[in-house]
Write an enzyme that holds these catalytic residues in place. Structure first.
Site, PDB file in Angstrom:
ATOM      1  N   SER A 105      45.057  18.647  60.381  1.00 14.01           N
ATOM      2  CA  SER A 105      45.781  17.471  60.696  1.00 14.01           C
ATOM      3  C   SER A 105      47.077  17.828  61.243  1.00 14.01           C
ATOM      4  O   SER A 105      48.043  18.567  60.393  1.00 14.01           O
ATOM      5  CB  SER A 105      46.016  16.450  59.451  1.00 14.01           C
ATOM      6  OG  SER A 105      46.910  15.636  59.515  1.00 14.01           O
ATOM      7  N   MET A 126      38.325   8.422  52.746  1.00 15.79           N
ATOM      8  CA  MET A 126      39.928   8.548  52.428  1.00 15.79           C
ATOM      9  C   MET A 126      39.631   9.011  50.837  1.00 15.79           C
ATOM     10  O   MET A 126      39.353   8.307  50.065  1.00 15.79           O
ATOM     11  CB  MET A 126      40.827   7.393  52.623  1.00 15.79           C
ATOM     12  CG  MET A 126      40.954   7.238  54.151  1.00 15.79           C
ATOM     13  SD  MET A 126      41.931   8.430  55.139  1.00 15.79           S
ATOM     14  CE  MET A 126      43.249   8.629  54.261  1.00 15.79           C
ATOM     15  N   ASP A 157      39.334  12.797  54.169  1.00 17.43           N
ATOM     16  CA  ASP A 157      40.567  13.033  54.384  1.00 17.43           C
ATOM     17  C   ASP A 157      41.506  12.943  53.253  1.00 17.43           C
ATOM     18  O   ASP A 157      41.524  11.781  52.774  1.00 17.43           O
ATOM     19  CB  ASP A 157      40.875  12.293  55.567  1.00 17.43           C
ATOM     20  CG  ASP A 157      42.584  12.317  56.094  1.00 17.43           C
ATOM     21  OD1 ASP A 157      43.188  13.334  55.443  1.00 17.43           O
ATOM     22  OD2 ASP A 157      42.976  11.800  57.045  1.00 17.43           O
ATOM     23  N   GLY A 158      42.139  13.879  52.596  1.00 18.74           N
ATOM     24  CA  GLY A 158      43.051  13.744  51.727  1.00 18.74           C
ATOM     25  C   GLY A 158      42.954  14.818  50.925  1.00 18.74           C
ATOM     26  O   GLY A 158      41.870  14.877  49.840  1.00 18.74           O
ATOM     27  N   GLY A 159      44.019  15.654  50.369  1.00 13.96           N
ATOM     28  CA  GLY A 159      43.901  16.631  49.462  1.00 13.96           C
ATOM     29  C   GLY A 159      42.945  17.777  49.656  1.00 13.96           C
ATOM     30  O   GLY A 159      42.341  18.438  48.626  1.00 13.96           O
ATOM     31  N   GLY A 179      45.437  19.389  56.135  1.00 11.84           N
ATOM     32  CA  GLY A 179      46.916  19.599  56.860  1.00 11.84           C
ATOM     33  C   GLY A 179      47.756  20.706  56.312  1.00 11.84           C
ATOM     34  O   GLY A 179      47.979  21.966  56.788  1.00 11.84           O
ATOM     35  N   MET A 227      50.152   6.208  62.524  1.00 13.34           N
ATOM     36  CA  MET A 227      50.642   5.366  61.763  1.00 13.34           C
ATOM     37  C   MET A 227      51.628   4.348  62.180  1.00 13.34           C
ATOM     38  O   MET A 227      52.419   5.064  63.114  1.00 13.34           O
ATOM     39  CB  MET A 227      50.999   6.098  60.471  1.00 13.34           C
ATOM     40  CG  MET A 227      50.224   7.216  59.678  1.00 13.34           C
ATOM     41  SD  MET A 227      51.055   7.663  58.371  1.00 13.34           S
ATOM     42  CE  MET A 227      49.868   9.105  57.985  1.00 13.34           C
ATOM     43  N   HIS A 240      42.678   9.266  64.354  1.00 14.77           N
ATOM     44  CA  HIS A 240      42.852   8.369  62.930  1.00 14.77           C
ATOM     45  C   HIS A 240      43.947   7.366  63.375  1.00 14.77           C
ATOM     46  O   HIS A 240      44.993   7.567  63.066  1.00 14.77           O
ATOM     47  CB  HIS A 240      42.854   9.397  61.744  1.00 14.77           C
ATOM     48  CG  HIS A 240      42.549   8.361  60.517  1.00 14.77           C
ATOM     49  ND1 HIS A 240      42.949   8.777  59.457  1.00 14.77           N
ATOM     50  CD2 HIS A 240      42.561   7.053  60.496  1.00 14.77           C
ATOM     51  CE1 HIS A 240      42.907   8.126  58.436  1.00 14.77           C
ATOM     52  NE2 HIS A 240      42.476   6.897  58.931  1.00 14.77           N
ATOM     53  N   GLY A 299      49.034   7.161  54.582  1.00 15.50           N
ATOM     54  CA  GLY A 299      49.969   7.007  54.817  1.00 15.50           C
ATOM     55  C   GLY A 299      51.266   8.187  54.904  1.00 15.50           C
ATOM     56  O   GLY A 299      52.106   8.004  55.366  1.00 15.50           O
ATOM     57  N   PHE A 300      50.842   8.972  53.965  1.00 13.31           N
ATOM     58  CA  PHE A 300      51.516  10.239  53.899  1.00 13.31           C
ATOM     59  C   PHE A 300      50.834  11.718  53.666  1.00 13.31           C
ATOM     60  O   PHE A 300      49.766  11.327  53.013  1.00 13.31           O
ATOM     61  CB  PHE A 300      52.538  10.315  52.529  1.00 13.31           C
ATOM     62  CG  PHE A 300      53.619   9.176  52.735  1.00 13.31           C
ATOM     63  CD1 PHE A 300      54.817   9.230  53.641  1.00 13.31           C
ATOM     64  CD2 PHE A 300      53.420   7.773  52.239  1.00 13.31           C
ATOM     65  CE1 PHE A 300      55.626   8.441  53.504  1.00 13.31           C
ATOM     66  CE2 PHE A 300      54.228   6.615  52.402  1.00 13.31           C
ATOM     67  CZ  PHE A 300      55.172   7.072  53.169  1.00 13.31           C
ATOM     68  N   SER A 301      51.058  12.582  54.216  1.00 11.12           N
ATOM     69  CA  SER A 301      50.410  13.789  53.871  1.00 11.12           C
ATOM     70  C   SER A 301      50.966  14.498  52.588  1.00 11.12           C
ATOM     71  O   SER A 301      51.943  14.033  52.239  1.00 11.12           O
ATOM     72  CB  SER A 301      50.782  14.833  55.324  1.00 11.12           C
ATOM     73  OG  SER A 301      52.147  15.223  55.162  1.00 11.12           O
ATOM     74  N   GLY A 302      50.112  15.477  52.254  1.00  5.98           N
ATOM     75  CA  GLY A 302      50.543  15.995  51.027  1.00  5.98           C
ATOM     76  C   GLY A 302      50.114  15.883  49.866  1.00  5.98           C
ATOM     77  O   GLY A 302      50.592  16.152  48.738  1.00  5.98           O
TER      78      GLY A 302
END
Length: 234
Positions: free
Chosen positions: A10, A143, A181-183, A203, A39, A68, A148-151
């Site tokens: 990402s 998801m 997507d996510g973590g 990311g 976003m 995305h 909404g936010f990375s990290g």
């Protein structure tokens, strides 16, 4: 199912002052896609990338752009991102009116432009809601954090949702890629890959590593090892 695992770094976590260099690094490292998080500040609270950026990114990336769309009006904006060169476009089920047939409209628009169509669901959206559309999709994005936010940290149990998507696809005789997507990182890649995930969005785990190319290789290896272990158990 079970395509070879591909990593989609990402670029929201990349160095925007050295974007060309970062893209070249992940391409050399074997990334399968460039994941572009769009976003709008409405569908999600954050505001990120837009059409001009995607258009410029298309000029420097040699691997597909995985765009995305975390936006509230995808039917309006889809043509913009398709014209900009998106290769895969993901729209959120939650941003579309299912009763009015907007999900089908969005998928049709994407495919008519020659791109691949993907549908995403938030962590609290029942997986069963994608069932009517799964036969038309090239990819499903699960998801594993709230968009909404990375990290953010991986939400436990997301691997079970991947398995649900696999079951829906098999029941429908469909074979979409399954993206998570996510973590995502070395510690979590195996959880979702062993359940059927094909594409992992990473990311910070890639761009925050001392060597992004090594990070891609390590995440891929962890995912593939977990798949082999799952096959042994079965």
């Amino acid at each position: 199912m079970f395509e070879p695992v591909k990593i989609a770094p990402s670029i929201l976590s990349a160095d925007f002052m050295n974007m060309r260099a970062d893209i070249e690094t992940i391409e050399r490292g074997g990334a399968g896609y460039v994941h572009v998080d769009v976003m709008d500040g409405h569908f999600v609270p954050n505001l990120t990338l837009g059409v001009p950026f995607v258009k410029q990114l298309k000029k420097i990336a040699s691997i597909p752009l995985d765009v995305h769309l975390m936006i509230s009006n995808p039917l309006v904006q889809l043509p913009w991102f398709l014209d900009a060169g998106a290769d895969i476009v993901t729209v959120h089920l939650e941003a579309l009116d299912e009763v009015e047939g907007e999900v089908g409209q969005a998928i049709g628009m994407i495919k008519a432009a020659g791109a691949k169509a993907a549908l995403s669901i938030k962590p609290d959206t029942p997986v069963a809601r994608i069932a009517p559309h799964i036969g038309s999709l090239d990819m499903v994005l699960v998801m594993s954090v709230y968009p909404g936010f990375s990290g953010q940290s991986y939400i436990e149990g997301s691997d079970a949702r991947v398995a649900e998507v696999v079951a829906l696809a098999e029941e429908a005789g469909a074979n979409p890629l399954i993206e998570v997507d996510g973590g995502m990182g070395v510690k979590t890649a195996g959880l979702v890959a062993s359940c059927g995930a094909d594409v992992l969005v990473a990311g910070n785990a890639v761009f925050g590593a001392p060597d992004p190319a090594v990070a891609i290789a390590e995440i891929t290896a962890a995912a593939e090892a977990a798949r082999r272990e799952a096959d042994i158990r079965e």
